[in-house]
Design a protein around this motif. Structure first.
Motif, PDB file in Angstrom:
ATOM      1  N   VAL A   1     -98.446  47.784 -11.156  1.00 49.49           N
ATOM      2  CA  VAL A   1     -98.487  49.253 -10.560  1.00 49.49           C
ATOM      3  C   VAL A   1     -98.498  49.503 -11.398  1.00 49.49           C
ATOM      4  CG1 VAL A   1     -96.711  49.984  -9.343  1.00 49.49           C
ATOM      5  CG2 VAL A   1     -96.152  47.708  -8.855  1.00 49.49           C
ATOM      6  N   GLY A   2     -99.060  51.223 -11.396  1.00 55.33           N
ATOM      7  CA  GLY A   2     -99.070  52.172 -12.030  1.00 55.33           C
ATOM      8  C   GLY A   2     -97.467  52.965 -11.901  1.00 55.33           C
ATOM      9  N   LEU A   3     -97.459  53.626 -13.255  1.00 55.61           N
ATOM     10  CA  LEU A   3     -96.104  54.311 -12.716  1.00 55.61           C
ATOM     11  C   LEU A   3     -96.768  55.706 -13.419  1.00 55.61           C
ATOM     12  CD1 LEU A   3     -93.182  55.122 -11.833  1.00 55.61           C
ATOM     13  CD2 LEU A   3     -92.477  54.184 -14.540  1.00 55.61           C
ATOM     14  N   THR A   4     -96.169  56.952 -13.207  1.00 57.44           N
ATOM     15  CA  THR A   4     -97.004  58.937 -13.921  1.00 57.44           C
ATOM     16  C   THR A   4     -95.547  59.652 -12.717  1.00 57.44           C
ATOM     17  OG1 THR A   4     -98.511  60.492 -14.261  1.00 57.44           O
ATOM     18  CG2 THR A   4     -98.502  59.116 -11.613  1.00 57.44           C
ATOM     19  N   ALA A   5     -95.659  60.787 -13.124  1.00 58.42           N
ATOM     20  CA  ALA A   5     -94.144  61.696 -12.770  1.00 58.42           C
ATOM     21  C   ALA A   5     -95.039  62.952 -13.323  1.00 58.42           C
ATOM     22  CB  ALA A   5     -93.027  60.740 -13.816  1.00 58.42           C
ATOM     23  N   GLY A   6     -94.485  64.002 -12.411  1.00 64.74           N
ATOM     24  CA  GLY A   6     -94.487  65.545 -12.407  1.00 64.74           C
ATOM     25  C   GLY A   6     -94.464  65.960 -13.726  1.00 64.74           C
ATOM     26  N   THR A   7     -94.660  67.006 -14.741  1.00 64.32           N
ATOM     27  CA  THR A   7     -94.129  67.435 -15.497  1.00 64.32           C
ATOM     28  C   THR A   7     -92.242  68.280 -15.652  1.00 64.32           C
ATOM     29  OG1 THR A   7     -94.735  69.515 -15.354  1.00 64.32           O
ATOM     30  CG2 THR A   7     -95.917  68.479 -16.444  1.00 64.32           C
ATOM     31  N   SER A   8     -91.717  68.244 -14.064  1.00 67.83           N
ATOM     32  CA  SER A   8     -90.325  68.534 -14.306  1.00 67.83           C
ATOM     33  C   SER A   8     -89.292  66.982 -13.300  1.00 67.83           C
ATOM     34  CB  SER A   8     -90.377  69.830 -12.801  1.00 67.83           C
ATOM     35  OG  SER A   8     -90.926  69.361 -11.903  1.00 67.83           O
TER      36      SER A   8
ATOM     37  N   GLU B   1    -106.061  59.613 -14.340  1.00 68.93           N
ATOM     38  CA  GLU B   1    -107.038  59.233 -13.618  1.00 68.93           C
ATOM     39  C   GLU B   1    -108.001  57.760 -14.458  1.00 68.93           C
ATOM     40  OE1 GLU B   1    -109.561  62.375 -15.020  1.00 68.93           O
ATOM     41  OE2 GLU B   1    -109.178  63.584 -13.799  1.00 68.93           O
ATOM     42  N   ALA B   2    -107.006  57.992 -16.299  1.00 70.21           N
ATOM     43  CA  ALA B   2    -107.468  56.406 -16.784  1.00 70.21           C
ATOM     44  C   ALA B   2    -106.264  55.046 -15.716  1.00 70.21           C
ATOM     45  CB  ALA B   2    -106.891  55.890 -18.076  1.00 70.21           C
ATOM     46  N   LEU B   3    -105.318  55.769 -15.755  1.00 72.27           N
ATOM     47  CA  LEU B   3    -104.348  54.724 -14.730  1.00 72.27           C
ATOM     48  C   LEU B   3    -104.655  53.402 -14.715  1.00 72.27           C
ATOM     49  CD1 LEU B   3    -100.824  53.773 -15.417  1.00 72.27           C
ATOM     50  CD2 LEU B   3    -100.686  55.274 -13.813  1.00 72.27           C
ATOM     51  N   VAL B   4    -106.045  55.422 -13.026  1.00 75.95           N
ATOM     52  CA  VAL B   4    -106.158  53.968 -11.701  1.00 75.95           C
ATOM     53  C   VAL B   4    -107.185  53.361 -12.186  1.00 75.95           C
ATOM     54  CG1 VAL B   4    -105.172  56.127  -9.866  1.00 75.95           C
ATOM     55  CG2 VAL B   4    -107.325  56.160 -11.023  1.00 75.95           C
ATOM     56  N   ARG B   5    -107.383  52.795 -13.046  1.00 75.18           N
ATOM     57  CA  ARG B   5    -108.532  52.154 -12.309  1.00 75.18           C
ATOM     58  C   ARG B   5    -108.024  50.796 -13.576  1.00 75.18           C
ATOM     59  NH1 ARG B   5    -111.598  56.545 -15.549  1.00 75.18           N
ATOM     60  NH2 ARG B   5    -110.870  56.327 -17.325  1.00 75.18           N
ATOM     61  N   GLU B   6    -106.952  50.844 -14.232  1.00 74.27           N
ATOM     62  CA  GLU B   6    -106.062  49.725 -14.072  1.00 74.27           C
ATOM     63  C   GLU B   6    -105.581  48.859 -13.064  1.00 74.27           C
ATOM     64  OE1 GLU B   6    -103.158  48.917 -18.161  1.00 74.27           O
ATOM     65  OE2 GLU B   6    -104.285  50.737 -18.072  1.00 74.27           O
ATOM     66  N   VAL B   7    -105.076  49.709 -12.240  1.00 76.30           N
ATOM     67  CA  VAL B   7    -103.681  48.981 -11.459  1.00 76.30           C
ATOM     68  C   VAL B   7    -104.247  48.681 -10.111  1.00 76.30           C
ATOM     69  CG1 VAL B   7    -102.327  49.924 -13.314  1.00 76.30           C
ATOM     70  CG2 VAL B   7    -103.162  51.671 -11.182  1.00 76.30           C
ATOM     71  N   ASP B   8    -103.443  47.860  -9.035  1.00 76.51           N
ATOM     72  CA  ASP B   8    -103.631  48.069  -7.877  1.00 76.51           C
ATOM     73  C   ASP B   8    -102.856  48.983  -7.352  1.00 76.51           C
ATOM     74  OD1 ASP B   8    -104.468  45.262  -7.966  1.00 76.51           O
ATOM     75  OD2 ASP B   8    -102.775  44.772  -8.872  1.00 76.51           O
ATOM     76  N   VAL B   9    -101.653  50.077  -7.386  1.00 82.25           N
ATOM     77  CA  VAL B   9    -101.475  50.805  -6.848  1.00 82.25           C
ATOM     78  C   VAL B   9    -100.437  51.597  -8.039  1.00 82.25           C
ATOM     79  CG1 VAL B   9     -99.391  48.964  -6.932  1.00 82.25           C
ATOM     80  CG2 VAL B   9     -98.731  51.228  -4.766  1.00 82.25           C
ATOM     81  N   VAL B  10    -100.304  52.891  -7.418  1.00 83.01           N
ATOM     82  CA  VAL B  10     -99.446  53.721  -8.303  1.00 83.01           C
ATOM     83  C   VAL B  10     -98.244  54.340  -6.854  1.00 83.01           C
ATOM     84  CG1 VAL B  10     -99.831  55.995  -9.329  1.00 83.01           C
ATOM     85  CG2 VAL B  10    -102.126  54.616  -8.729  1.00 83.01           C
ATOM     86  N   VAL B  11     -97.917  54.378  -8.335  1.00 81.34           N
ATOM     87  CA  VAL B  11     -95.949  54.958  -7.734  1.00 81.34           C
ATOM     88  C   VAL B  11     -96.059  56.482  -8.512  1.00 81.34           C
ATOM     89  CG1 VAL B  11     -93.553  54.965  -7.560  1.00 81.34           C
ATOM     90  CG2 VAL B  11     -94.692  53.505  -7.456  1.00 81.34           C
ATOM     91  N   VAL B  12     -95.958  58.164  -8.022  1.00 80.62           N
ATOM     92  CA  VAL B  12     -96.190  59.266  -8.977  1.00 80.62           C
ATOM     93  C   VAL B  12     -94.263  60.064  -8.041  1.00 80.62           C
ATOM     94  CG1 VAL B  12     -96.702  60.764  -8.834  1.00 80.62           C
ATOM     95  CG2 VAL B  12     -98.284  60.098  -7.931  1.00 80.62           C
ATOM     96  N   VAL B  13     -93.697  59.602  -9.319  1.00 81.87           N
ATOM     97  CA  VAL B  13     -92.280  60.175  -9.039  1.00 81.87           C
ATOM     98  C   VAL B  13     -91.853  61.781  -9.812  1.00 81.87           C
ATOM     99  CG1 VAL B  13     -89.801  59.840 -10.121  1.00 81.87           C
ATOM    100  CG2 VAL B  13     -91.829  57.962 -10.088  1.00 81.87           C
ATOM    101  N   GLY B  14     -90.999  62.833  -8.338  1.00 84.57           N
ATOM    102  CA  GLY B  14     -91.540  63.581  -8.746  1.00 84.57           C
ATOM    103  C   GLY B  14     -90.605  64.683  -7.456  1.00 84.57           C
ATOM    104  N   GLY B  15     -90.466  65.807  -8.086  1.00 84.42           N
ATOM    105  CA  GLY B  15     -89.412  66.597  -6.836  1.00 84.42           C
ATOM    106  C   GLY B  15     -90.821  67.297  -5.859  1.00 84.42           C
ATOM    107  N   ARG B  16     -90.719  66.798  -3.978  1.00 81.96           N
ATOM    108  CA  ARG B  16     -91.529  67.150  -3.393  1.00 81.96           C
ATOM    109  C   ARG B  16     -91.937  68.671  -3.166  1.00 81.96           C
ATOM    110  NH1 ARG B  16     -91.601  63.046  -1.641  1.00 81.96           N
ATOM    111  NH2 ARG B  16     -90.565  61.848  -0.602  1.00 81.96           N
ATOM    112  N   SER B  17     -91.710  69.752  -4.274  1.00 79.54           N
ATOM    113  CA  SER B  17     -92.011  70.874  -4.199  1.00 79.54           C
ATOM    114  C   SER B  17     -93.187  71.021  -5.316  1.00 79.54           C
ATOM    115  CB  SER B  17     -91.139  72.537  -4.192  1.00 79.54           C
ATOM    116  OG  SER B  17     -90.237  71.836  -4.928  1.00 79.54           O
ATOM    117  N   SER B  18     -92.670  70.544  -6.344  1.00 83.52           N
ATOM    118  CA  SER B  18     -94.131  70.378  -7.854  1.00 83.52           C
ATOM    119  C   SER B  18     -95.576  69.832  -7.027  1.00 83.52           C
ATOM    120  CB  SER B  18     -93.255  68.741  -8.466  1.00 83.52           C
ATOM    121  OG  SER B  18     -94.506  68.780  -9.681  1.00 83.52           O
ATOM    122  N   HIS B  19     -95.888  71.275  -7.906  1.00 78.15           N
ATOM    123  CA  HIS B  19     -97.094  70.896  -7.959  1.00 78.15           C
ATOM    124  C   HIS B  19     -98.188  70.241  -8.732  1.00 78.15           C
ATOM    125  CE1 HIS B  19    -101.539  73.383  -8.701  1.00 78.15           C
ATOM    126  NE2 HIS B  19    -101.996  73.471  -7.315  1.00 78.15           N
TER     127      HIS B  19
END
Ligand code: SF4
Length: 280
Positions: free
Chosen positions: A255-262, A201-219
């Motif tokens: 570019v913001g970068l985040t990732a799921g717990t898996s 939530e903090a990241l989206v305020r700071e960047v132009d676009v976000v990349v989320v890294v994680g498996g397709r079945s990760s909730h």
């Protein structure tokens, strides 16, 4: 182009601990993973390479063909655990303590006479485990599923990876639709999920676009992407650097970068390196 990392992202302690047990377990070929240890294809390939057998989440029937079964961090119901033991399997239990806490909360509410309402995704492996020992429960995944239920006492818990904001909205909707019921909420959302959600939530305020890294079945990876979408920020959900497309970042300064717990650290690092290479 600058890459800004979320202040909290990637493996949580529950996944890290479960993986460490699996990666150091002796005689993996005598052990069946009872479902996906983590919802990440790369990790699953590494586990298969160690020699583990695996039963897919949708095909679990209470028995395995090896002497041992490894219960994943998502947990299972006591009913399922008993069936596995009865089949003769020795259990290696990597259930996350925060999933256990959610099980305890659900059972305590049931014992106190509450109809248990689980905020989360029906059919998700953790939710199946949470509800597997309950006699009376409802799973609610969206406000549209909230009803006026014929129960005087509603005990609400959450799947550990539900965003806090979503849980709060659903809880409000449940209270509004059941004005005569006693509604009690036990906050079973895990701390690593809260940290990762707040960080994005903090990241989206700071960047132009976000990349989320994680498996397709990760909730929880999906929830991170949805949070960006809700904030009106362009978001791209990738499993690895090979899925990145240069055109997504045209004209972007940050570019913001985040990732799921898996998502393993190496995978996040590989995506970051690929993003930085795009500016060259
Ligand atoms: S996401 Fe939360 S509940 Fe699930 S394994 Fe990680 S710490 Fe445990």
């Amino acid at each position: 182009m600058e890459v800004v990392r979320a202040s909290a992202m990637g493996f949580c302690f529950g996944v890290r601990d479960a993986l460490e047990i699996a990666m150091t377990l002796e005689r993996p070929e005598e052990t069946t993973l009872y479902g996906a240890l983590v919802h990440n294809e790369e990790v699953e390939v590494a586990l298969a390479a160690r020699g583990f057998r695996k039963v897919a989440e949708g095909e679990r029937r209470g028995g395995v063909a090896t002497p041992r079964a490894l219960i994943t961090a998502h947990g299972i119901s006591e009913r399922e655990r008993s069936a596995l033991r009865a089949s003769g399997a020795e259990l290696v239990d990597t259930t996350c303590p925060l999933v256990r806490r959610a099980h305890d909360a659900a059972l305590a509410l049931q014992s106190a006479g509450f109809h248990v309402v689980v905020l989360g995704r029906a059919g998700h492996v953790e939710v199946r485990g949470l509800t597997g020992d309950l006699a009376s429960f409802t799973v609610v995944g969206s406000a549209a599923e909230v009803q006026r239920w014929p129960h005087a006492k509603l005990g609400v818990i959450a799947q550990t990876t539900v965003p806090e904001r979503e849980a709060a909205e659903l809880l409000r909707a449940i209270r509004a639709a059941n004005p005569d019921a006693e509604v009690q909420f036990r906050d079973t959302i895990c701390e690593p999920t809260k940290q990762r959600q707040r960080a994005v939530e903090a990241l989206v305020r700071e960047v132009d676009v976000v990349v989320v890294v994680g498996g397709r079945s990760s909730h929880n990876t999906k929830q991170l992407a949805l949070t960006c979408q809700r904030a009106g920020k362009p978001v791209h959900w990738v499993q690895g650097p090979e899925e990145l497309e240069a055109r997504w970042f045209e004209g972007c300064a940050k570019v913001g970068l985040t990732a799921g717990t898996s998502t393993p650290d190496e995978r996040i690092a590989a995506v970051e390196v690929a993003l930085l290479a795009l500016r060259e």
